[in-house]
Design a protein around this motif. Structure first.
Motif, PDB file in Angstrom:
ATOM      1  N   LYS A 181      36.774 -43.536 -48.544  1.00 31.53           N
ATOM      2  CA  LYS A 181      37.042 -42.390 -46.853  1.00 31.53           C
ATOM      3  C   LYS A 181      36.863 -41.654 -46.285  1.00 31.53           C
ATOM      4  N   VAL A 182      35.656 -40.956 -47.192  1.00 34.66           N
ATOM      5  CA  VAL A 182      34.605 -39.787 -46.911  1.00 34.66           C
ATOM      6  C   VAL A 182      33.744 -40.917 -45.524  1.00 34.66           C
ATOM      7  N   LEU A 183      33.217 -41.354 -45.664  1.00 36.02           N
ATOM      8  CA  LEU A 183      32.380 -42.231 -44.904  1.00 36.02           C
ATOM      9  C   LEU A 183      33.159 -42.745 -43.269  1.00 36.02           C
ATOM     10  N   ILE A 184      34.430 -42.936 -43.390  1.00 33.28           N
ATOM     11  CA  ILE A 184      35.158 -42.671 -42.421  1.00 33.28           C
ATOM     12  C   ILE A 184      35.373 -41.332 -41.698  1.00 33.28           C
ATOM     13  N   GLY A 185      35.400 -40.714 -42.753  1.00 32.69           N
ATOM     14  CA  GLY A 185      35.772 -39.467 -41.842  1.00 32.69           C
ATOM     15  C   GLY A 185      34.448 -38.906 -40.889  1.00 32.69           C
ATOM     16  N   ALA A 186      33.176 -39.088 -41.679  1.00 32.57           N
ATOM     17  CA  ALA A 186      31.715 -38.931 -41.246  1.00 32.57           C
ATOM     18  C   ALA A 186      31.637 -40.225 -39.832  1.00 32.57           C
TER      19      ALA A 186
ATOM     20  N   SER B  20      38.688 -34.458 -42.869  1.00 36.55           N
ATOM     21  CA  SER B  20      38.541 -35.402 -41.373  1.00 36.55           C
ATOM     22  C   SER B  20      39.168 -37.231 -42.415  1.00 36.55           C
ATOM     23  N   GLY B  21      38.459 -36.950 -43.324  1.00 33.11           N
ATOM     24  CA  GLY B  21      38.214 -38.850 -44.073  1.00 33.11           C
ATOM     25  C   GLY B  21      39.773 -38.506 -44.674  1.00 33.11           C
ATOM     26  N   PHE B  22      40.173 -37.585 -45.528  1.00 35.52           N
ATOM     27  CA  PHE B  22      41.504 -37.852 -46.405  1.00 35.52           C
ATOM     28  C   PHE B  22      42.992 -37.439 -45.518  1.00 35.52           C
ATOM     29  N   LEU B  23      42.959 -37.067 -44.343  1.00 33.05           N
ATOM     30  CA  LEU B  23      43.398 -36.834 -43.361  1.00 33.05           C
ATOM     31  C   LEU B  23      43.761 -37.691 -42.339  1.00 33.05           C
TER      32      LEU B  23
END
Length: 88
Positions: free
Chosen positions: A36-41, A68-71
């Motif tokens: 999720k953090v990578l997708i947010g970045a 942005s990754g978690f929401l």
């Protein structure tokens, strides 16, 4: 610390985990969080790339990446609103 000792400790820990077994639930939870953090970045990068023509720029740092990754897209919209409507 000597590199041989460091490598030996890491290999020993891996062998212990292979023999005993790692609990799968926390590892799966951690993996989902990292994805999720990578997708947010990636979403922030794409927003900054596309947003240059609209004068939109959100800095890519730990907090904005987590939001942005978690929401997801609503979190990205919230970051844009916070940046341009609330902050001077």
């Amino acid at each position: 610390m000597d590199p041989v000792i460091t490598v030996s400790i890491v290999v020993g820990l891996v062998l212990i985990l292979l023999l005993v077994g790692a609990p799968l639930k926390p590892v799966r939870w951690l993996g989902k969080g990292v994805i999720k953090v990578l997708i947010g970045a990636l979403m922030l990068f794409l927003l900054n790339t596309i947003g240059t023509s609209f004068n939109i720029h959100i800095p890519i740092n730990v907090i904005t990446t987590f939001v942005s990754g978690f929401l997801g897209v609503p979190g990205l919209a919230a970051l844009i609103i916070i940046k341009y409507a609330i902050l001077p």
